[in-house]
Design a protein around this motif. Structure first.
Motif, mmCIF file in Angstrom:
data_model
loop_
_atom_site.group_PDB
_atom_site.id
_atom_site.type_symbol
_atom_site.label_atom_id
_atom_site.label_comp_id
_atom_site.label_asym_id
_atom_site.label_seq_id
_atom_site.Cartn_x
_atom_site.Cartn_y
_atom_site.Cartn_z
ATOM 1 N N LYS A 107 -17.468 -9.985 -44.047
ATOM 2 C CA LYS A 107 -17.905 -8.696 -43.188
ATOM 3 C C LYS A 107 -17.201 -9.155 -41.841
ATOM 4 N N ALA A 108 -17.202 -10.216 -41.408
ATOM 5 C CA ALA A 108 -16.519 -10.795 -40.163
ATOM 6 C C ALA A 108 -15.279 -10.624 -40.481
ATOM 7 N N PHE A 109 -14.496 -10.886 -41.343
ATOM 8 C CA PHE A 109 -13.040 -10.635 -41.595
ATOM 9 C C PHE A 109 -12.684 -9.485 -41.575
ATOM 10 N N VAL A 110 -13.370 -8.461 -42.245
ATOM 11 C CA VAL A 110 -13.072 -7.077 -42.027
ATOM 12 C C VAL A 110 -13.101 -6.543 -40.687
ATOM 13 N N ASP A 111 -14.421 -6.798 -39.920
ATOM 14 C CA ASP A 111 -14.475 -6.178 -38.660
ATOM 15 C C ASP A 111 -13.730 -6.914 -37.595
ATOM 16 N N PHE A 112 -12.774 -8.072 -37.922
ATOM 17 C CA PHE A 112 -12.212 -8.517 -36.855
ATOM 18 C C PHE A 112 -11.124 -7.414 -36.166
ATOM 19 N N ALA A 113 -10.601 -6.803 -37.178
ATOM 20 C CA ALA A 113 -9.672 -5.800 -36.910
ATOM 21 C C ALA A 113 -9.885 -4.714 -35.748
ATOM 22 N N TRP A 114 -11.423 -4.384 -35.537
ATOM 23 C CA TRP A 114 -11.829 -3.578 -34.411
ATOM 24 C C TRP A 114 -11.548 -4.551 -33.160
ATOM 25 N N ALA A 127 -4.318 -11.619 -35.174
ATOM 26 C CA ALA A 127 -4.405 -12.846 -34.503
ATOM 27 C C ALA A 127 -4.425 -12.189 -32.742
ATOM 28 N N LEU A 128 -5.421 -12.951 -32.078
ATOM 29 C CA LEU A 128 -5.445 -12.680 -30.571
ATOM 30 C C LEU A 128 -4.497 -13.496 -29.817
ATOM 31 N N ASP A 129 -4.226 -14.698 -30.444
ATOM 32 C CA ASP A 129 -2.982 -15.244 -29.552
ATOM 33 C C ASP A 129 -1.979 -16.227 -30.857
ATOM 34 N N GLU A 130 -1.156 -16.701 -30.078
ATOM 35 C CA GLU A 130 -0.051 -17.461 -31.259
ATOM 36 C C GLU A 130 -0.461 -18.711 -31.652
ATOM 37 N N ALA A 131 -1.128 -19.630 -31.033
ATOM 38 C CA ALA A 131 -1.745 -20.650 -31.644
ATOM 39 C C ALA A 131 -2.704 -20.324 -32.644
ATOM 40 N N SER A 132 -3.672 -19.316 -32.677
ATOM 41 C CA SER A 132 -4.396 -19.164 -33.941
ATOM 42 C C SER A 132 -3.309 -18.425 -34.976
ATOM 43 N N ALA A 133 -2.465 -17.647 -34.599
ATOM 44 C CA ALA A 133 -1.462 -17.154 -35.602
ATOM 45 C C ALA A 133 -0.738 -18.291 -36.527
ATOM 46 N N PRO A 190 -4.365 -26.032 -30.556
ATOM 47 C CA PRO A 190 -5.368 -26.806 -29.719
ATOM 48 C C PRO A 190 -6.618 -27.311 -30.524
ATOM 49 N N GLN A 191 -7.199 -28.342 -29.658
ATOM 50 C CA GLN A 191 -8.364 -29.044 -30.929
ATOM 51 C C GLN A 191 -9.260 -28.247 -31.222
ATOM 52 N N ASP A 192 -9.851 -27.222 -30.168
ATOM 53 C CA ASP A 192 -10.931 -26.640 -30.455
ATOM 54 C C ASP A 192 -10.845 -25.323 -31.476
ATOM 55 N N LEU A 193 -9.439 -25.176 -31.823
ATOM 56 C CA LEU A 193 -9.363 -24.166 -32.742
ATOM 57 C C LEU A 193 -9.761 -24.598 -34.278
ATOM 58 N N VAL A 194 -10.412 -23.933 -34.996
ATOM 59 C CA VAL A 194 -10.845 -24.252 -36.383
ATOM 60 C C VAL A 194 -10.378 -23.121 -37.202
ATOM 61 N N ILE A 195 -9.829 -23.552 -38.410
ATOM 62 C CA ILE A 195 -9.617 -22.514 -39.316
ATOM 63 C C ILE A 195 -10.410 -22.884 -40.580
ATOM 64 N N ARG A 204 -11.459 -19.562 -35.767
ATOM 65 C CA ARG A 204 -12.301 -19.569 -34.603
ATOM 66 C C ARG A 204 -12.388 -20.379 -33.536
ATOM 67 N N ARG A 205 -12.477 -20.067 -32.192
ATOM 68 C CA ARG A 205 -12.248 -20.850 -31.074
ATOM 69 C C ARG A 205 -13.822 -20.961 -30.101
ATOM 70 N N GLY A 206 -14.399 -21.897 -30.074
ATOM 71 C CA GLY A 206 -15.584 -21.796 -29.517
ATOM 72 C C GLY A 206 -16.541 -20.830 -30.155
ATOM 73 N N GLY A 207 -16.552 -20.686 -31.230
ATOM 74 C CA GLY A 207 -17.514 -19.900 -32.205
ATOM 75 C C GLY A 207 -17.008 -18.421 -32.189
ATOM 76 N N ARG A 208 -16.004 -18.031 -31.316
ATOM 77 C CA ARG A 208 -15.574 -16.682 -31.638
ATOM 78 C C ARG A 208 -14.016 -16.498 -32.496
ATOM 79 N N ILE A 209 -14.174 -15.566 -33.363
ATOM 80 C CA ILE A 209 -13.460 -15.353 -34.175
ATOM 81 C C ILE A 209 -11.764 -14.975 -33.578
#
Length: 385
Positions: free
Chosen positions: A18-25, A103-109, A3-8, A65-70
């Motif tokens: 810190k965000a990288f580590v915290d994402f697991a939660w 990852a939360l979804d396949e596109a992000s993965a 998707p166009q709004d997905l930013v890597i 990130r999508r819409g600012g959300r990791i």
């Protein structure tokens, strides 16, 4: 299609890390079988200067990130020691890695894996193995069997859907790593008991506990056996002296003399078995934090752990004995002696052996002979770049 709004983007700075580590939660917040790692320990794992892995490796981390959300994370890394190994052992020239994958979804993965592949290709890599987080000695493989119960200490946990996402990204299984579980409260079959009793009558065999007061000497003995025993195995990468010292310091609080045995034949150390109380049982309630009260709870637990599960992460017999009956006899003796102490001194009722390579015929045969069964499989995947 991404998707166009997905930013890597590459991880840059302390806030991103810190965000990288915290994402697991975020990923595992509703998963009762996930064991939150200590955040400080994970940050050290990822930080050059704090993890001696980086003395022979380099890495780049990415966030989706999508819409600012990791929505995902991944590491891409190159281990220069792995590049020197034989391709027949699964590593070798041109082999890079990715790991720390969620990852939360396949596109992000898909986008994260593509980003990791792009980084590896730019570094001259021609093949990717993953997930491996970060060293092969840490948490290799994607959990593909056994999502219904928590992992033991130093083992990974992943969402079931990851397997399909990785395969869709073009990856095929390179190797399966198995763990075996067994009820340790009952004795082993009569044949195994006779083998143990025969060994006890031999003047050539001595099974001894390690001496924690001589930690460095004992660690050197175990490392020597390990390098000889595992040297031809798939995925083997030598452990550096700095990594031995670092790991020893990290594990020392959960190293107990009753749970580690060295087998001597004619006075020469030829085999060892390392068993650890399942620290994850103590970590799960802490939710990744030692403060304000977690450190006190953990210190109290470490004084004399009472656990359900014991894990055998490492076991080895020198190469010259591996095809002999002596190898099995020494293994059964060490397992039995540790089993007894695990029950009487630590209250354990369950054992877990692993990981074990799917083609390690000797170790798989030993596991089956003591009535253990496969409870988890971790799969390492590969793809040409």
């Amino acid at each position: 299609m991404t998707p166009q709004d997905l930013v890597i983007s590459p991880v840059s700075g302390k806030a991103d890390l810190k965000a990288f580590v915290d994402f697991a939660w975020e990923v595992y917040k509703d998963d009762p079988n996930w064991v939150p790692p200590l955040k400080a320990e994970t940050l050290d794992l990822l930080t050059p200067g704090k993890n001696p892995f980086f003395e022979h490796a380099e890495a780049q981390y990415f966030l989706a990130r999508r819409g600012g959300r990791i929505t995902g994370r991944i590491s891409a890394h190159i281990d220069r020691l792995a590049l020197t190994m034989s391709p027949e052992q699964g590593m070798g020239p041109g082999t890079g890695f990715w790991g720390m994958f969620d990852a939360l979804d396949e596109a992000s993965a898909a986008a994260l894996i593509a980003a990791a592949e792009g980084w590896l290709k730019a570094k001259g890599m021609t093949r990717a193995l993953g997930p491996v987080s970060l060293s092969i000695w840490e948490e290799p493989g994607l959990l593909t069997l056994g999502h219904d119960h928590p992992p033991t200490v130093m083992m990974g946990h992943h969402l079931p859907q990851y397997e399909g996402w990785v395969k869709t990204a073009g990856y095929a299984p390179a190797k399966e790593l198995r763990t075996y579980e067994l009820d340790i409260t009952t004795g082993f079959p009569p044949l195994i008991q006779r083998i143990i009793q025969s060994g006890e009558k031999s003047d050539r065999i001595r099974i001894r506990r390690v001496d924690k007061s001589k930690f460095d000497r004992e660690a050197a003995i175990i490392l020597g056996i390990l390098n000889d025993a595992w040297g031809d195995n798939w995925g083997f990468v030598p452990i550096t002296d700095a990594e031995v010292a670092h790991t020893g310091k990290k594990l020392k609080p959960i190293v107990f003399e009753d749970l580690i045995r060295i087998a001597e034949l004619d006075g020469e150390p030829v085999a060892f078995m390392m068993t650890l109380p399942d620290l994850n049982e103590a970590l799960m309630p802490l939710n990744g934090a030692l403060f304000p009260f977690g450190w006190a709870k953990l210190l109290w637990w470490l004084r004399k752990p009472q656990v359900r599960t014991m894990r055998v992460p490492l076991m080895g017999v020198v190469k010259r004995l591996q095809a002999s009956r002596m190898a099995s006899q020494l293994a059964f003796m060490m397992i039995e002696y540790i089993r007894r102490d695990a029950i009487t001194k630590f209250g354990a009722t369950r054992g877990e052996i692993g990981w074990v390579l799917d083609d390690n015929q000797g170790m798989n045969a030993i596991a089956e002979a003591i009535n253990s069964t496969v409870n988890k499989i971790y799969t390492v995947y590969e793809k040409g770049l």
